[in-house]
Design an enzyme around this catalytic site. Sequence first.
Site, mmCIF file in Angstrom:
data_model
loop_
_atom_site.group_PDB
_atom_site.id
_atom_site.type_symbol
_atom_site.label_atom_id
_atom_site.label_comp_id
_atom_site.label_asym_id
_atom_site.label_seq_id
_atom_site.Cartn_x
_atom_site.Cartn_y
_atom_site.Cartn_z
ATOM 1 N N LYS A 1 -39.879 -38.141 -33.578
ATOM 2 C CA LYS A 1 -39.385 -39.417 -33.041
ATOM 3 C C LYS A 1 -39.362 -40.519 -34.104
ATOM 4 C CE LYS A 1 -38.050 -40.053 -29.799
ATOM 5 N NZ LYS A 1 -36.577 -39.967 -29.616
ATOM 6 N N ASP B 1 -39.994 -32.224 -33.625
ATOM 7 C CA ASP B 1 -38.760 -31.669 -33.053
ATOM 8 C C ASP B 1 -38.223 -30.528 -33.879
ATOM 9 O OD1 ASP B 1 -38.854 -34.359 -31.628
ATOM 10 O OD2 ASP B 1 -37.252 -33.231 -30.642
HETATM 11 O O1 MRU Z 1 -36.208 -38.052 -27.713
HETATM 12 P P1 MRU Z 1 -37.342 -37.229 -27.198
HETATM 13 O O2 MRU Z 1 -38.163 -37.933 -26.167
HETATM 14 O O3 MRU Z 1 -36.894 -35.861 -26.767
HETATM 15 O O4 MRU Z 1 -38.283 -37.017 -28.455
HETATM 16 C C1 MRU Z 1 -39.444 -36.260 -28.336
HETATM 17 C C2 MRU Z 1 -40.290 -36.252 -29.550
HETATM 18 O O5 MRU Z 1 -39.946 -36.805 -30.564
HETATM 19 C C3 MRU Z 1 -41.551 -35.447 -29.490
HETATM 20 O O6 MRU Z 1 -42.510 -35.996 -30.324
HETATM 21 C C4 MRU Z 1 -41.262 -34.015 -29.941
HETATM 22 O O7 MRU Z 1 -40.207 -33.454 -29.227
HETATM 23 C C5 MRU Z 1 -42.440 -33.149 -29.821
HETATM 24 S S1 MRU Z 1 -42.810 -32.796 -28.155
HETATM 25 C C6 MRU Z 1 -44.052 -31.690 -28.055
#
Ligand code: MRU
Length: 359
Positions: free
Chosen positions: A262, A251
């Site tokens: 995550k 992220d």
């Molecule tokens: O809470 P989310 O579902 O938005 O979290 C997403 C993630 O943690 C992904 O691993 C991250 O955004 C990378 S997506 C290419």
Amino acid sequence: MIEAQQENAARSLDMVLYDSIRPVEWRDGAVRLIDQRLLPARKEHVICRSVADVAEAIRNMTVRGAPAIGVAAAYGVVLAVRDRYAENPETWRQAVNADLELLAKARPTAVNLGWAVDRMRQQMERLEAEPVAPLLNEASAICQQDVDANRRMGELGAALIDADSAVLTHCNAGALATAGYGTALGVIRTAFQAGKIKHVYADETRPWLQGARLTAWELIEDRIPVSLIADGAATYAMAQGKVQWVIVGADRVAANGDVANKIGTYGLAVSARHHGLSFMVVAPTSTIDRSCPDGGSIPIENRAGEELLSFADARVAASGAQAWNPVFDVTPAALVDVLVTEMGVLKQPDAAKIAALFN
Ligand code: MRU
């Protein structure tokens, strides 16, 4: 002629099998999102007709995943400018600023959101005449560049994987989390096509179950063999020799290579190192935030405790229990074996290598 036909046929098979999912699209003057809260039970779309609709869709997880949030936000800026310009072509710039602030704050951790809004703002500031068409072009470019980056990262990451490997992934870093093809799942798709990956283990990823609902769905659509595991089973899977690589998205990557992703990613990196396995982070340069010196300065989103205390809207936790629900964690750069970006692969990423990537 026949060769060209065969090449076209192979390309369209590749589209159907490995690159058919588009979670964010501009259609008929609105933003069309796959509703990721409903998958895999139902594939439905949510239509966002205003910037407020887009901000709400990001907040409530209709669209999620860092790059997908960025693309949705870019189109959200187009909606904001279109509406403010229609209200008053003289004063629209002031009015739109508040919309952009609101949009950028919809979720805090994924830097692609602020990155996309800033890129659109810069484009906006360069414009003197009618702004909507050029801004739509810019948003479409952000969208297409993300797919291209994912394709490139797929090749770069897959090149590192040996034949007959099995890999573990966490959350959903797939087509659904991007403009298309995916980051971690992009590498997995490319490596599978090259015969390098024989099996994928997907963490279920409590509490939103992005692994169970979204990653498993994407892989099954592409006929890539996948086994779902409880989050708590990942370290045991490593101890049992079931996987050779852990491959995740991000992220936000700080300037020193620390990675926010995550919740649970950090534990996977610790376990991978303990078991001598390789840990790969796949993230486009739009996810690297050079203004964050290290992971300590990355804002970590805390979501409502209710997400943990309940399941499918029914309370499951003991009454009276409280919840702490950080939805991302930070993996120190020292635990990352490879950072794959569209601009190149960094082994043991650190501040100097990241700075060099941009220079
Ligand atoms: O809470 P989310 O579902 O938005 O979290 C997403 C993630 O943690 C992904 O691993 C991250 O955004 C990378 S997506 C290419």
